[in-house]
Structure formats: structure tokens, C-alpha cells
Design an enzyme around this catalytic site. Structure first.
Site, PDB file in Angstrom:
ATOM      1  N   LYS A 122     -16.800  35.763  -6.846  1.00  0.00           N
ATOM      2  CA  LYS A 122     -17.851  35.071  -6.082  1.00  0.00           C
ATOM      3  C   LYS A 122     -18.268  35.855  -4.854  1.00  0.00           C
ATOM      4  O   LYS A 122     -19.432  35.824  -4.455  1.00  0.00           O
ATOM      5  CB  LYS A 122     -17.396  33.667  -5.685  1.00  0.00           C
ATOM      6  CG  LYS A 122     -17.312  32.742  -6.891  1.00  0.00           C
ATOM      7  CD  LYS A 122     -17.360  31.287  -6.523  1.00  0.00           C
ATOM      8  CE  LYS A 122     -17.424  30.457  -7.793  1.00  0.00           C
ATOM      9  NZ  LYS A 122     -17.452  29.032  -7.558  1.00  0.00           N
ATOM     10  N   LYS A 206     -18.769  33.817 -18.025  1.00  0.00           N
ATOM     11  CA  LYS A 206     -18.697  32.378 -18.297  1.00  0.00           C
ATOM     12  C   LYS A 206     -20.021  31.702 -17.957  1.00  0.00           C
ATOM     13  O   LYS A 206     -20.766  32.186 -17.092  1.00  0.00           O
ATOM     14  CB  LYS A 206     -17.538  31.729 -17.538  1.00  0.00           C
ATOM     15  CG  LYS A 206     -17.736  31.554 -16.058  1.00  0.00           C
ATOM     16  CD  LYS A 206     -16.739  30.528 -15.491  1.00  0.00           C
ATOM     17  CE  LYS A 206     -17.136  30.182 -14.067  1.00  0.00           C
ATOM     18  NZ  LYS A 206     -16.650  28.932 -13.572  1.00  0.00           N
ATOM     19  N   LYS A 209     -22.987  27.538 -13.084  1.00  0.00           N
ATOM     20  CA  LYS A 209     -24.093  26.906 -12.351  1.00  0.00           C
ATOM     21  C   LYS A 209     -24.826  27.914 -11.497  1.00  0.00           C
ATOM     22  O   LYS A 209     -26.010  27.785 -11.241  1.00  0.00           O
ATOM     23  CB  LYS A 209     -23.545  25.867 -11.360  1.00  0.00           C
ATOM     24  CG  LYS A 209     -22.868  24.695 -11.937  1.00  0.00           C
ATOM     25  CD  LYS A 209     -22.565  23.722 -10.785  1.00  0.00           C
ATOM     26  CE  LYS A 209     -21.329  22.927 -11.056  1.00  0.00           C
ATOM     27  NZ  LYS A 209     -20.152  23.409 -10.324  1.00  0.00           N
TER      28      LYS A 209
HETATM   29  N1  AQP Z   1     -18.008  28.045 -18.539  1.00  0.00           N
HETATM   30  C1  AQP Z   1     -17.076  27.106 -18.441  1.00  0.00           C
HETATM   31  N2  AQP Z   1     -16.351  26.759 -19.533  1.00  0.00           N
HETATM   32  C2  AQP Z   1     -15.419  25.781 -19.449  1.00  0.00           C
HETATM   33  N3  AQP Z   1     -15.155  25.097 -18.305  1.00  0.00           N
HETATM   34  C3  AQP Z   1     -15.861  25.417 -17.213  1.00  0.00           C
HETATM   35  N4  AQP Z   1     -15.864  24.938 -15.948  1.00  0.00           N
HETATM   36  C4  AQP Z   1     -16.783  25.605 -15.221  1.00  0.00           C
HETATM   37  N5  AQP Z   1     -17.402  26.506 -15.970  1.00  0.00           N
HETATM   38  C5  AQP Z   1     -16.859  26.423 -17.220  1.00  0.00           C
HETATM   39  C6  AQP Z   1     -14.999  23.870 -15.481  1.00  0.00           C
HETATM   40  O1  AQP Z   1     -15.807  22.877 -14.877  1.00  0.00           O
HETATM   41  C7  AQP Z   1     -15.076  22.278 -13.813  1.00  0.00           C
HETATM   42  C8  AQP Z   1     -15.913  22.154 -12.585  1.00  0.00           C
HETATM   43  O2  AQP Z   1     -16.208  23.405 -12.051  1.00  0.00           O
HETATM   44  P1  AQP Z   1     -16.672  23.502 -10.527  1.00  0.00           P
HETATM   45  O3  AQP Z   1     -17.882  22.703 -10.325  1.00  0.00           O
HETATM   46  O4  AQP Z   1     -15.581  23.188  -9.617  1.00  0.00           O
HETATM   47  O5  AQP Z   1     -16.995  25.011 -10.308  1.00  0.00           O
HETATM   48  P2  AQP Z   1     -16.766  26.259 -11.141  1.00  0.00           P
HETATM   49  O6  AQP Z   1     -15.493  26.253 -11.886  1.00  0.00           O
HETATM   50  O7  AQP Z   1     -16.931  27.398 -10.216  1.00  0.00           O
HETATM   51  O8  AQP Z   1     -17.944  26.093 -12.176  1.00  0.00           O
HETATM   52  P3  AQP Z   1     -19.317  26.824 -12.235  1.00  0.00           P
HETATM   53  O9  AQP Z   1     -20.216  26.066 -13.100  1.00  0.00           O
HETATM   54  O10 AQP Z   1     -19.112  28.250 -12.576  1.00  0.00           O
HETATM   55  O11 AQP Z   1     -19.888  26.687 -10.785  1.00  0.00           O
HETATM   56  P4  AQP Z   1     -20.359  27.747  -9.778  1.00  0.00           P
HETATM   57  O12 AQP Z   1     -21.311  28.629 -10.514  1.00  0.00           O
HETATM   58  O13 AQP Z   1     -20.986  26.920  -8.703  1.00  0.00           O
HETATM   59  O14 AQP Z   1     -19.163  28.483  -9.324  1.00  0.00           O
HETATM   60  C9  AQP Z   1     -13.809  23.100 -13.623  1.00  0.00           C
HETATM   61  O15 AQP Z   1     -12.732  22.403 -14.236  1.00  0.00           O
HETATM   62  C10 AQP Z   1     -14.077  24.358 -14.378  1.00  0.00           C
HETATM   63  O16 AQP Z   1     -12.900  24.920 -14.916  1.00  0.00           O
END
Ligand code: AQP
Length: 344
Positions: A122, A206, A209
Site C-alpha cells: 500500500k 488481488k 477496492k
Molecule cells: N480479492 C480478495 N479476495 C478475497 N478476500 C478479499 N478481501 C479483500 N480483498 C479480497 C477480504 O475482504 C475483507 C475486507 O477487506 P478490507 O475492507 O478490510 O480491506 P482490504 O483487505 O485491504 O480489501 P481491499 O478491497 O483490497 O481494499 P483496499 O483496496 O481499500 O485495500 C478482508 O477480510 C479481506 O481479506
């Protein structure tokens, strides 16, 4: 399910997890975490948080933060989390998350936190310009979980390392304060076909968002046309769908699409390959898009209904914050005693 690594822990078996109210939730969040949140309600006391304190680690967004929080709460409920059975609340509404984070900052070691790959991903090349909050993100996450003495944490594969850090912090706290089993060592619940959903455009990244391209992900609020267009444009190759798992080797994007189909329909990958093996993507992709639309459309419609009624949603979140605080505050009081902080 009990924690085999810590059979001496006698507290309640409790589930905690959360999601960030950054951009809208996507299919990875749904399959990796949210779908598990719903199922776990049948087996555990569940506490589900919307982690706004985590969201501000990557930058302020005061105009939209509250509405994004409501959108995540609506997604939880629309997907099947029942606010009468489970606790749904906004992280910043329970102030003890901050207090326990400070105490854990004094337990966690720099070397442990520096190893976290999500910070490296990040922060990118310019880590020096990242917020201290982004660096400290996994310590706040440990506090979120352990403030409720949660024993189980449903998350996607990407969170495995953070969960290991939470366990290390819990273990060191217990050892340092001569309080064995004060905190449970939380178990990640990661297994399952949706544990790692990849970008629709690049099978090595992956689904996220924060990816600048919306074409890389299926949002929970995408309509059937958007889903069809994104799936049709998803990266594949010139070969047909393979007939066995071996044929997925070296085809990360195809493996991802087949995995999504399996996870959404709750079938095995082998089963999906038996149905589509040998067929072209001109057949597979529309079938996948239709399946996804059928699954997500009712969730999107329910999210629209819930977010239109802000007063009812806010009442659910207020009630959730009160229930969460009722669990957190006595635990925080115990922590203060164990640490020897001044008693007012
Ligand atoms: N690609 C993914 N596949 C499976 N699980 C996923 N999670 C996120 N991306 C995937 C799971 O969703 C939960 C919530 O995630 P978060 O909102 O805390 O942030 P994150 O893990 O950082 O998810 P993002 O979508 O990638 O957000 P950004 O881009 O904002 O950092 C977690 O349980 C995560 O494992």
C-alpha cells in the site's frame, strides 16, 4: 471449532471481523469474508465492525466517510448478517479501540510490524511519505479483535499475515504480564474457494477496492449489464476452458474466473470444469456473468433500500455500538488492571 493451539483458553468462542469503508465493496470482499460472516452466525456469537479508523490511514474523506460506513453496514445486512443475532457497529463509536491500540503499540516489536507485506504494497515506493497510521494498521487490527477477546476471525487470504501478528501480540501480552490465557490467540478462518479473488485484468493482483480501474473488479452494486461487460472483457487466453485442474496451471486469469464460478455457486472447481471443460469463453463468460448477476442483484437492491432509510440504519448502528461497548469496556478495564495503569 476450537483453537487446538490454546486449549487452556476458557473464554467464549467469539467471531470478530471488519471491513474498511473505503470504496464500495466488491466480489472479493463478498466471497473472501462477507459470505463467511453470514454462515458463522449459526455457530458463534459474531461481532462485525465497519472500520472507519482504518479507512483514514490512507487519507481523509470527511464528506463521504459516514455514507460509506452506511453503505458497508447495508452490505452486511443485505448479504444476510442479521443485526438481531450479530453485532454490527462502526469502529470509532467504541473509543476503547484506540486505547487498546496504544497498549499494543507498546507490546508489538518494530521488526514484526516492518515485515507486514500489506504496508509495503500500500505504501508503494514512497513509504517515508505514508502515514504512521498506515504502518500501525495491523496493530489497530489486533486491538479490534482482542478488545472483544475474539477467538475466530473470518478474512480473505490477504489478511493471514496480519492475523499472525495479532496472535503474536496476544501471546507476548500474556507472557509479559504473567497472565497466561488472558487473551485468546485468534484463529483465522480463511479456507474456502473465495479466499483469494484476483483482478479481472491481472491474475497476479488481488481484486481490490483501491485499484484505479473499475474494470478489474465486480462491485456488489454493479447491475447485470456492468457485470456482463466486465466479465466479457476479463483477461483470458485463446484456449478453451480446461477439462481438469491441471489445465489451469499457468493460466491465473482462467483459474480465477473458474474459482469465482465455483465459489458463487458453492460447487467444486472440478465440478465446474466437468460442465464447461472444452467449451470456449464465449460460452463460459456469459454463464458466469448471469450467475453473478443472479447472486448480486438481490443484494444490491436490498442495499439501495437500506441506505435510503438512513434513520433505521443509524438506529441499528447505534444499537450495535452499545452492544459492542458492553463487551469491550469490561475487557478494557481488565487490561488496564493487568497493565497497572492508574485507577481513577
Ligand atoms: N480479492 C480478495 N479476495 C478475497 N478476500 C478479499 N478481501 C479483500 N480483498 C479480497 C477480504 O475482504 C475483507 C475486507 O477487506 P478490507 O475492507 O478490510 O480491506 P482490504 O483487505 O485491504 O480489501 P481491499 O478491497 O483490497 O481494499 P483496499 O483496496 O481499500 O485495500 C478482508 O477480510 C479481506 O481479506
Amino acid at each position: 471449532m476450537t483453537d487446538a493451539a490454546q486449549p487452556q483458553y476458557k473464554g467464549p468462542q467469539r467471531v470478530f471481523s471488519g471491513m474498511q469503508p473505503t470504496n464500495g465493496l466488491h466480489l472479493g470482499n463478498y466471497l473472501g469474508a462477507l459470505q463467511k460472516f453470514v454462515r458463522l452466525q449459526d455457530h458463534y456469537e459474531c461481532i462485525y465492525c465497519i472500520v472507519d479508523l482504518h479507512a483514514i490511514t490512507t487519507g481523509p474523506d470527511p464528506e463521504n466517510l459516514a455514507s460509506r460506513c452506511r453503505e458497508v453496514a447495508a452490505a452486511y445486512i443485505a448479504a444476510g448478517v442479521d443485526p438481531k443475532r450479530s453485532t454490527i457497529f462502526i469502529q470509532s463509536a467504541v473509543r476503547e479501540h484506540n486505547e487498546l491500540t496504544w497498549i499494543f503499540n507498546c507490546v508489538a516489536r518494530m521488526g514484526w510490524v516492518e515485515r507486514m507485506t500489506q504496508f509495503k504494497d500500500k505504501a508503494g515506493k514512497d513509504a517515508q511519505r505514508s502515514s504512521v497510521g498506515l504502518f500501525d494498521y495491523p496493530v489497530l487490527q489486533a486491538a479490534d479483535i482482542l478488545l472483544y477477546k475474539a477467538t475466530h476471525v473470518p478474512v480473505g487470504e490477504d489478511q493471514k499475515q496480519h492475523l499472525e501478528l495479532s496472535r503474536d501480540i496476544a501471546q507476548k501480552f500474556n507472557n509479559d504480564h504473567n497472565a497466561p490465557n488472558f487473551f485468546p490467540l485468534p484463529e483465522p478462518l480463511i479456507q474456502g474457494p473465495g479466499a483469494r479473488i484476483m483482478s479481472l485484468r491481472d491474475g497476479s493482483k488481488k481484486m481490490s477496492k483501491s485499484d484505479p480501474s473499475d474494470m478489474t473488479r465486480i462491485n456488489l452494486t454493479d447491475d447485470a449489464d456492468a457485470i456482463m461487460s466486465k466479465i466479457k472483457k476479463a483477461t483470458t487466453d485463446a484456449h478453451p476452458v480446461p477439462e481438469s485442474k491441471d489445465g489451469l496451471e499457468g493460466r491465473a486469469e482462467v483459474e480465477n474466473l473458474v474459482g469465482i464460478f465455483a465459489a458463487v455457486t458453492e460447487r467444486s472447481v472440478e465440478d465446474v470444469l466437468t460442465e464447461f471443460g472444452g467449451k470456449g469463453f464465449g460460452v463460459f463468460k456469459p454463464a458466469l456473468a448471469e450467475t453473478l448477476a443472479a447472486k448480486l442483484s438481490p443484494i444490491a437492491a436490498e442495499m439501495r433500500r437500506l441506505t435510503a432509510d438512513t434513520a433505521s440504519l443509524d438506529a441499528i448502528l447505534k444499537d450495535g455500538a452499545e452492544k459492542a461497548a458492553a463487551v469491550a469496556q469490561p475487557i478494557m478495564a481488565e487490561v488496564r488492571d493487568v497493565v497497572g495503569l492508574w485507577r481513577a
